[in-house]
Design a protein around this motif. Sequence first.
Motif, PDB file in Angstrom:
ATOM      1  N   ALA A   1      69.112  53.103  92.933  1.00 42.12           N
ATOM      2  CA  ALA A   1      69.448  53.699  94.342  1.00 42.12           C
ATOM      3  C   ALA A   1      68.459  54.856  94.710  1.00 42.12           C
ATOM      4  N   VAL A   2      67.741  55.438  93.905  1.00 42.44           N
ATOM      5  CA  VAL A   2      66.829  56.243  94.294  1.00 42.44           C
ATOM      6  C   VAL A   2      65.479  55.600  95.067  1.00 42.44           C
ATOM      7  N   ARG A   3      65.040  54.597  94.258  1.00 46.26           N
ATOM      8  CA  ARG A   3      64.114  53.814  95.117  1.00 46.26           C
ATOM      9  C   ARG A   3      64.438  53.297  96.456  1.00 46.26           C
ATOM     10  N   LYS A   4      65.932  52.890  96.491  1.00 44.92           N
ATOM     11  CA  LYS A   4      66.179  52.506  98.059  1.00 44.92           C
ATOM     12  C   LYS A   4      66.192  53.738  99.061  1.00 44.92           C
TER      13      LYS A   4
ATOM     14  N   THR B   1      63.394  56.713 103.684  1.00 45.74           N
ATOM     15  CA  THR B   1      62.599  57.872 104.121  1.00 45.74           C
ATOM     16  C   THR B   1      61.568  57.477 104.893  1.00 45.74           C
ATOM     17  N   GLU B   2      60.862  56.182 104.747  1.00 47.90           N
ATOM     18  CA  GLU B   2      59.915  55.743 105.419  1.00 47.90           C
ATOM     19  C   GLU B   2      60.187  55.144 106.507  1.00 47.90           C
ATOM     20  N   THR B   3      61.549  54.614 106.639  1.00 53.24           N
ATOM     21  CA  THR B   3      61.960  53.989 107.925  1.00 53.24           C
ATOM     22  C   THR B   3      62.887  54.777 108.787  1.00 53.24           C
ATOM     23  N   ASP B   4      63.122  55.915 108.461  1.00 58.48           N
ATOM     24  CA  ASP B   4      63.683  56.866 109.505  1.00 58.48           C
ATOM     25  C   ASP B   4      65.199  56.559 109.329  1.00 58.48           C
ATOM     26  N   ASP B   5      65.735  55.566 108.282  1.00 60.81           N
ATOM     27  CA  ASP B   5      67.184  55.487 108.037  1.00 60.81           C
ATOM     28  C   ASP B   5      67.600  56.392 106.839  1.00 60.81           C
ATOM     29  N   PHE B   6      66.875  57.330 106.777  1.00 61.77           N
ATOM     30  CA  PHE B   6      67.311  58.258 105.534  1.00 61.77           C
ATOM     31  C   PHE B   6      68.344  59.272 106.194  1.00 61.77           C
ATOM     32  N   GLY B   7      69.456  59.623 105.301  1.00 61.79           N
ATOM     33  CA  GLY B   7      70.385  60.584 105.924  1.00 61.79           C
ATOM     34  C   GLY B   7      71.479  59.951 106.865  1.00 61.79           C
TER      35      GLY B   7
ATOM     36  N   ASP C   1      72.099  67.269  99.065  1.00 63.52           N
ATOM     37  CA  ASP C   1      71.270  68.134  98.362  1.00 63.52           C
ATOM     38  C   ASP C   1      71.712  68.142  96.727  1.00 63.52           C
ATOM     39  N   VAL C   2      73.091  67.414  96.691  1.00 60.16           N
ATOM     40  CA  VAL C   2      73.632  67.254  95.346  1.00 60.16           C
ATOM     41  C   VAL C   2      72.924  65.860  95.007  1.00 60.16           C
ATOM     42  N   ALA C   3      73.079  64.955  95.708  1.00 57.61           N
ATOM     43  CA  ALA C   3      72.719  63.337  95.432  1.00 57.61           C
ATOM     44  C   ALA C   3      71.794  62.930  96.513  1.00 57.61           C
ATOM     45  N   PRO C   4      70.459  63.069  96.560  1.00 55.88           N
ATOM     46  CA  PRO C   4      69.657  62.593  97.702  1.00 55.88           C
ATOM     47  C   PRO C   4      69.489  61.049  97.894  1.00 55.88           C
ATOM     48  N   GLU C   5      70.050  60.308  96.689  1.00 59.89           N
ATOM     49  CA  GLU C   5      69.910  58.994  96.823  1.00 59.89           C
ATOM     50  C   GLU C   5      71.434  58.325  97.396  1.00 59.89           C
ATOM     51  N   THR C   6      72.196  59.537  97.950  1.00 55.50           N
ATOM     52  CA  THR C   6      73.509  58.897  98.599  1.00 55.50           C
ATOM     53  C   THR C   6      73.266  57.903  99.705  1.00 55.50           C
ATOM     54  N   GLU C   7      74.017  56.832  99.699  1.00 53.93           N
ATOM     55  CA  GLU C   7      74.064  55.884 100.831  1.00 53.93           C
ATOM     56  C   GLU C   7      75.136  56.148 101.876  1.00 53.93           C
ATOM     57  N   LEU C   8      76.081  56.589 101.332  1.00 56.09           N
ATOM     58  CA  LEU C   8      77.346  56.567 102.174  1.00 56.09           C
ATOM     59  C   LEU C   8      77.950  58.131 102.476  1.00 56.09           C
ATOM     60  N   CYS C   9      78.433  58.257 103.713  1.00 53.89           N
ATOM     61  CA  CYS C   9      78.901  59.622 103.974  1.00 53.89           C
ATOM     62  C   CYS C   9      80.242  59.859 103.146  1.00 53.89           C
ATOM     63  N   LEU C  10      80.927  61.060 103.064  1.00 54.54           N
ATOM     64  CA  LEU C  10      81.904  61.178 102.215  1.00 54.54           C
ATOM     65  C   LEU C  10      83.004  60.209 102.486  1.00 54.54           C
ATOM     66  N   ASP C  11      83.401  60.075 103.936  1.00 54.03           N
ATOM     67  CA  ASP C  11      84.578  59.344 104.274  1.00 54.03           C
ATOM     68  C   ASP C  11      84.502  57.893 103.745  1.00 54.03           C
ATOM     69  N   CYS C  12      83.219  57.047 104.119  1.00 58.83           N
ATOM     70  CA  CYS C  12      83.120  55.888 103.721  1.00 58.83           C
ATOM     71  C   CYS C  12      83.011  55.804 102.274  1.00 58.83           C
ATOM     72  N   GLN C  13      82.524  56.527 101.693  1.00 57.33           N
ATOM     73  CA  GLN C  13      82.652  56.710 100.153  1.00 57.33           C
ATOM     74  C   GLN C  13      83.965  56.444  99.638  1.00 57.33           C
ATOM     75  N   SER C  14      84.770  57.286 100.220  1.00 55.14           N
ATOM     76  CA  SER C  14      86.210  57.557  99.597  1.00 55.14           C
ATOM     77  C   SER C  14      86.905  56.295 100.058  1.00 55.14           C
ATOM     78  N   LEU C  15      86.788  55.513 101.119  1.00 51.88           N
ATOM     79  CA  LEU C  15      87.184  54.225 101.473  1.00 51.88           C
ATOM     80  C   LEU C  15      86.845  52.990 100.607  1.00 51.88           C
TER      81      LEU C  15
END
Length: 119
Positions: free
Chosen positions: A69-72, A77-83, A98-112
């Motif tokens: 996940a960190v490598r992804k 970060t190189e393709t402006d998709d980060f965040g 800040d807590v998990a910079p490797e996070t791929e999903l927002c909180l709502d999508c993660q919960s779903l």
Amino acid sequence: MKKSQVQKYSKDLIQLEAELMEFLGLSSEASQAVELDQARMGRVSRGDAMQQQAMVSAAHQRDEKRLIAVRKALKRTETDDFGFCLECGEAINLKRLDVAPETELCLDCQSLQEQRQPL
């Protein structure tokens, strides 16, 4: 997201990647096969050793998944998709990053996603 913020998270991810690689290198020794010679160790000790080995193995697998996940995230970060959430495309809360910079999903999508997964 500002370029300076992405650079900060990129540094955090590089440091996290190095730490995970170090942990994975160290934990591989602890996950070696347990010797089952009862003459050398009692039944309880052998059980404890096997339990410890299973815990180390589980931690090793967790760290391997996090390293991927960190490598992804570093690639993002190189393709402006980060965040941005990979599911809905909305910006991910900076406190979450800040807590998990490797996070791929927002909180709502993660919960779903967690609700959809069977236990």
